[in-house]
Design an enzyme around this catalytic site. Structure first.
Site, short mmCIF file in Angstrom:
data_model
loop_
_atom_site.label_atom_id
_atom_site.label_comp_id
_atom_site.label_asym_id
_atom_site.label_seq_id
_atom_site.Cartn_x
_atom_site.Cartn_y
_atom_site.Cartn_z
N ARG A 71 0.82 -1.21 0.00
CA ARG A 71 0.00 0.00 0.00
C ARG A 71 0.85 1.26 0.00
O ARG A 71 0.44 2.30 -0.50
CB ARG A 71 -0.99 -0.03 1.17
CG ARG A 71 -2.12 -1.04 0.92
CD ARG A 71 -2.93 -1.33 2.17
NE ARG A 71 -2.14 -1.89 3.24
CZ ARG A 71 -1.83 -3.19 3.38
NH1 ARG A 71 -2.24 -4.05 2.48
NH2 ARG A 71 -1.11 -3.62 4.38
N GLU A 108 5.01 -7.97 13.37
CA GLU A 108 4.27 -8.34 14.57
C GLU A 108 3.71 -9.75 14.48
O GLU A 108 3.33 -10.34 15.47
CB GLU A 108 3.15 -7.32 14.86
CG GLU A 108 2.05 -7.26 13.84
CD GLU A 108 2.32 -6.26 12.71
OE1 GLU A 108 1.35 -5.82 12.10
OE2 GLU A 108 3.49 -5.92 12.44
#
Length: 188
Positions: A71, A108
């Protein structure tokens, strides 16, 4: 706290609040994915967010925009066009033909690596502002900064649309300025 955080983009923040889709437990349980697809699909919201990102990037002294896969490509390309600058697509591993510069990092929810071409352009002395959609653990932006430093470029700013609180991402960016377009963040 790493660098600075701007909170002066009220129109962009409102557009994000209206259009961002929150997807719980994606890509794995416990993660709330902040989907910008509806923002990108709305011309007014997209334009407002790009204007805010561009304002932050120009203030950081960019002469090149680094868009992070994927993105960040869309956002970074729009920012670069608006500012009359080039955009460097910082790709996920395996997407570019060799030779490449590679930097591995932790996410993460796993590990990954970023790459840029090793012989297609001279980045020495370039002042790069990194553009991405969401700051979470800081692994992607940190890896991009290390990758660019290895080529002689200097990351002079980090510009993101949203930030996930509680994952320590901003602490991993050192003293490089950080601009977050919307402070309406999701906690980890």
């Amino acid at each position: 706290m790493a660098g600075k955080t701007q909170t002066r983009f009220p129109e962009a923040a409102a557009a994000l609040k209206e259009h961002v889709r929150l997807v719980p437990d994606f890509p794995e349980e416990g993660v709330v994915f902040q989907d910008l697809t509806p923002v990108l699909a709305d011309a007014d919201a997209f334009g407002t967010v790009v204007d805010a990102l561009a304002q932050a990037a120009v203030e950081d002294g960019a002469d090149l925009i680094g868009g992070l896969d994927a993105r960040g490509f869309l956002l970074g390309a729009a920012v670069a066009y608006k500012l009359g600058l080039g955009v460097l697509a910082i790709r996920k591993q395996g997407k570019l033909p060799p030779p490449v510069h590679t930097e591995e990092y932790a996410l993460e929810y796993g590990t990954a690596a970023l790459e840029i071409p090793a012989d297609a352009m001279d980045l020495k002395g370039r002042k790069v502002v990194l553009v991405d959609d969401v700051l979470a653990t800081g692994g992607t932006l940190g890896a991009a900064a290390k990758l660019l430093a290895s080529t002689g470029a200097e990351v002079v700013g980090n510009v993101v649309v949203l930030e996930v609180d509680g994952l320590g991402g901003r602490e991993k960016l050192g003293d490089v300025p950080l601009s977050v377009i919307s402070q309406d963040t999701v906690e980890a």
